[in-house]
Motif scaffolding. Structure first.
Motif, mmCIF file in Angstrom:
data_model
loop_
_atom_site.group_PDB
_atom_site.id
_atom_site.type_symbol
_atom_site.label_atom_id
_atom_site.label_comp_id
_atom_site.label_asym_id
_atom_site.label_seq_id
_atom_site.Cartn_x
_atom_site.Cartn_y
_atom_site.Cartn_z
ATOM 1 N N VAL A 85 -1.108 8.578 -6.945
ATOM 2 C CA VAL A 85 -0.358 6.858 -7.138
ATOM 3 C C VAL A 85 -0.303 6.555 -5.792
ATOM 4 O O VAL A 85 0.782 6.709 -5.618
ATOM 5 C CB VAL A 85 0.342 7.399 -8.015
ATOM 6 C CG1 VAL A 85 0.794 5.372 -8.607
ATOM 7 C CG2 VAL A 85 -0.785 7.311 -9.327
ATOM 8 N N THR A 86 -0.059 5.458 -5.330
ATOM 9 C CA THR A 86 -0.515 4.685 -4.398
ATOM 10 C C THR A 86 0.915 3.141 -4.439
ATOM 11 O O THR A 86 0.590 3.063 -5.507
ATOM 12 C CB THR A 86 -1.261 3.261 -4.100
ATOM 13 O OG1 THR A 86 -2.236 3.126 -4.302
ATOM 14 C CG2 THR A 86 -2.235 4.862 -3.382
ATOM 15 N N ARG A 87 1.305 3.048 -3.609
ATOM 16 C CA ARG A 87 2.844 1.438 -3.890
ATOM 17 C C ARG A 87 1.706 0.620 -4.585
ATOM 18 O O ARG A 87 1.990 0.005 -5.037
ATOM 19 C CB ARG A 87 2.964 2.060 -2.480
ATOM 20 C CG ARG A 87 4.375 2.590 -2.314
ATOM 21 C CD ARG A 87 4.606 2.436 -0.704
ATOM 22 N NE ARG A 87 5.701 1.281 -0.743
ATOM 23 C CZ ARG A 87 6.995 1.079 -1.265
ATOM 24 N NH1 ARG A 87 7.249 2.372 -1.340
ATOM 25 N NH2 ARG A 87 7.681 -0.012 -1.404
ATOM 26 N N THR A 88 0.288 0.745 -4.254
ATOM 27 C CA THR A 88 -0.204 -0.859 -4.170
ATOM 28 C C THR A 88 -0.317 -0.585 -5.629
ATOM 29 O O THR A 88 -0.492 -1.689 -6.362
ATOM 30 C CB THR A 88 -1.506 -1.221 -3.257
ATOM 31 O OG1 THR A 88 -1.471 -0.836 -2.059
ATOM 32 C CG2 THR A 88 -2.584 -2.239 -4.002
ATOM 33 N N MET A 89 -0.876 -0.008 -6.226
ATOM 34 C CA MET A 89 -0.761 0.837 -7.522
ATOM 35 C C MET A 89 -0.434 0.475 -8.877
ATOM 36 O O MET A 89 0.353 -0.060 -9.631
ATOM 37 C CB MET A 89 -2.039 1.876 -7.620
ATOM 38 C CG MET A 89 -3.281 2.475 -7.363
ATOM 39 S SD MET A 89 -3.836 3.879 -7.309
ATOM 40 C CE MET A 89 -3.840 4.724 -8.993
ATOM 41 N N LEU A 90 1.219 1.212 -8.153
ATOM 42 C CA LEU A 90 2.387 1.162 -8.677
ATOM 43 C C LEU A 90 2.737 -0.618 -8.968
ATOM 44 O O LEU A 90 2.876 -1.615 -10.025
ATOM 45 C CB LEU A 90 3.484 2.008 -8.745
ATOM 46 C CG LEU A 90 3.506 2.956 -8.290
ATOM 47 C CD1 LEU A 90 4.144 3.863 -8.376
ATOM 48 C CD2 LEU A 90 3.623 3.326 -10.049
ATOM 49 N N PHE A 114 4.005 -9.040 -7.373
ATOM 50 C CA PHE A 114 5.064 -7.959 -6.305
ATOM 51 C C PHE A 114 5.299 -7.775 -5.022
ATOM 52 O O PHE A 114 4.395 -7.240 -4.489
ATOM 53 C CB PHE A 114 5.428 -7.006 -7.846
ATOM 54 C CG PHE A 114 6.761 -5.831 -7.240
ATOM 55 C CD1 PHE A 114 8.027 -6.424 -7.334
ATOM 56 C CD2 PHE A 114 6.196 -4.744 -5.813
ATOM 57 C CE1 PHE A 114 8.453 -5.650 -6.887
ATOM 58 C CE2 PHE A 114 6.729 -4.119 -5.864
ATOM 59 C CZ PHE A 114 9.367 -3.723 -6.253
ATOM 60 N N ASP A 115 6.858 -8.330 -4.478
ATOM 61 C CA ASP A 115 6.358 -7.861 -3.110
ATOM 62 C C ASP A 115 6.124 -6.144 -3.086
ATOM 63 O O ASP A 115 7.630 -5.318 -3.607
ATOM 64 C CB ASP A 115 7.596 -8.583 -2.817
ATOM 65 C CG ASP A 115 7.614 -8.186 -0.929
ATOM 66 O OD1 ASP A 115 6.842 -7.605 -0.425
ATOM 67 O OD2 ASP A 115 8.338 -8.709 -0.307
ATOM 68 N N SER A 116 5.527 -5.510 -2.591
ATOM 69 C CA SER A 116 5.591 -4.005 -3.054
ATOM 70 C C SER A 116 6.238 -3.016 -1.243
ATOM 71 O O SER A 116 6.314 -2.346 -0.717
ATOM 72 C CB SER A 116 4.274 -3.275 -3.056
ATOM 73 O OG SER A 116 3.314 -3.982 -1.716
ATOM 74 N N MET A 117 6.351 -4.464 -0.275
ATOM 75 C CA MET A 117 6.920 -4.678 0.734
ATOM 76 C C MET A 117 8.747 -3.658 0.409
ATOM 77 O O MET A 117 9.919 -3.171 1.421
ATOM 78 C CB MET A 117 6.725 -4.885 1.908
ATOM 79 C CG MET A 117 5.664 -5.204 2.322
ATOM 80 S SD MET A 117 5.049 -3.695 2.673
ATOM 81 C CE MET A 117 5.495 -3.489 4.108
ATOM 82 N N ARG A 155 4.318 11.248 1.509
ATOM 83 C CA ARG A 155 4.868 10.473 2.708
ATOM 84 C C ARG A 155 3.909 9.009 3.554
ATOM 85 O O ARG A 155 3.020 10.449 3.952
ATOM 86 C CB ARG A 155 6.021 11.029 3.928
ATOM 87 C CG ARG A 155 6.516 10.061 4.559
ATOM 88 C CD ARG A 155 7.428 10.901 5.439
ATOM 89 N NE ARG A 155 7.960 11.648 4.122
ATOM 90 C CZ ARG A 155 9.326 11.485 4.002
ATOM 91 N NH1 ARG A 155 9.930 10.614 4.453
ATOM 92 N NH2 ARG A 155 10.037 12.521 3.266
ATOM 93 N N GLY A 156 3.941 8.439 3.360
ATOM 94 C CA GLY A 156 3.115 7.302 3.822
ATOM 95 C C GLY A 156 2.087 6.986 2.673
ATOM 96 O O GLY A 156 0.653 6.422 3.123
ATOM 97 N N VAL A 157 1.391 7.611 2.009
ATOM 98 C CA VAL A 157 0.653 7.922 1.154
ATOM 99 C C VAL A 157 1.216 7.147 -0.402
ATOM 100 O O VAL A 157 0.475 6.078 -0.879
ATOM 101 C CB VAL A 157 -0.455 9.205 0.740
ATOM 102 C CG1 VAL A 157 -1.340 9.093 -0.074
ATOM 103 C CG2 VAL A 157 -0.848 9.708 1.746
#
Length: 224
Positions: A169-174, A183-186, A214-216
């Motif tokens: 599950v990527t940060r973008t998906m979350l 939402f600012d995923s950064m 990490r990184g994914v």
């Protein structure tokens, strides 16, 4: 659960957004019909709360366009109009429910939850990975026989991970499905919530279940 609220009155919009967020919902918002239609047809939502009196496109037009696009997302109309003709017009346009302003948030919440349940009757509501269980109906999470106390956002986050057990599950998906379209995923908010969730789920002497790639992204799974 992810919902879209299309409402041009800022006070009403703020009231609704705050209420749903306090109950763990991921909330996207739009203040005019054109923007609302774009979000409703380009994103995936569990329910749409739609005001009738909107700039650019009114609620009836927005709903008609949504249905023409083949989207069957449950829609609850909000309106200041309370005549039988108005209610019939809304329901005939394809709305699933109708709530008149002013309203109590508790009633709006109950109606939205009922629409979401109705739309997910065939979906799984109980999840298990190893000895970790989540009951989406009772909103109870256990590790073995011990109940885990989660915040509303932690519950939604864990359910999203368990629905996709074994998948990355990527940060973008979350950010899109747990926090929302704007939402600012950064920021480090996702990392903080994952850390807090891991502390509650991956307790001492129990097999770790939440892993960071990490990184994914992240993955929830049972590893040997």
């Amino acid at each position: 659960m992810r919902i879209l609220v299309i409402e041009d009155e800022e006070k009403v919009l703020s009231f609704i957004r705050k209420g749903f967020k306090e109950h763990g919902f991921c909330v996207d918002t739009a203040t005019d019909g054109r923007e609302g239609f774009f979000l409703a047809t380009s994103e995936t939502y569990d329910c749409i709360v739609l005001d009738i009196m909107l700039p650019n496109l009114d609620g009836y037009e927005v709903l008609n366009h949504i249905r023409e696009k083949g989207k069957n997302t449950p829609v609850l109309f909000l309106t200041a109009k309370d005549t039988v003709d108005d209610r019939v017009k809304g329901l005939e346009a394809g709305a699933d429910d109708y709530l008149v302003k002013p309203f109590a948030f508790s009633e709006l919440l109950a109606r939205v939850r009922a629409l979401i349940r109705r739309g997910k009757e065939q979906e799984i509501t109980f999840f298990q990975v190893s000895d970790l269980t989540l009951d989406a109906v009772k909103r109870v999470v256990k590790r073995g026989n011990k109940i885990i106390d989660l915040t509303p956002k932690e519950f939604v986050l864990l359910q999203y991970l368990m629905e996709r057990k074994g998948e990355v599950v990527t940060r973008t998906m979350l950010s899109e499905n747990v926090w929302g379209y704007h939402f600012d995923s950064m920021t480090n908010v996702i990392d903080v919530h994952i850390t807090n969730l891991r502390k509650k789920v991956d307790v001492p002497n129990a097999k770790p279940l939440i892993y960071t790639l990490r990184g994914v992204g992240y993955v929830l799974e049972e590893r040997s």
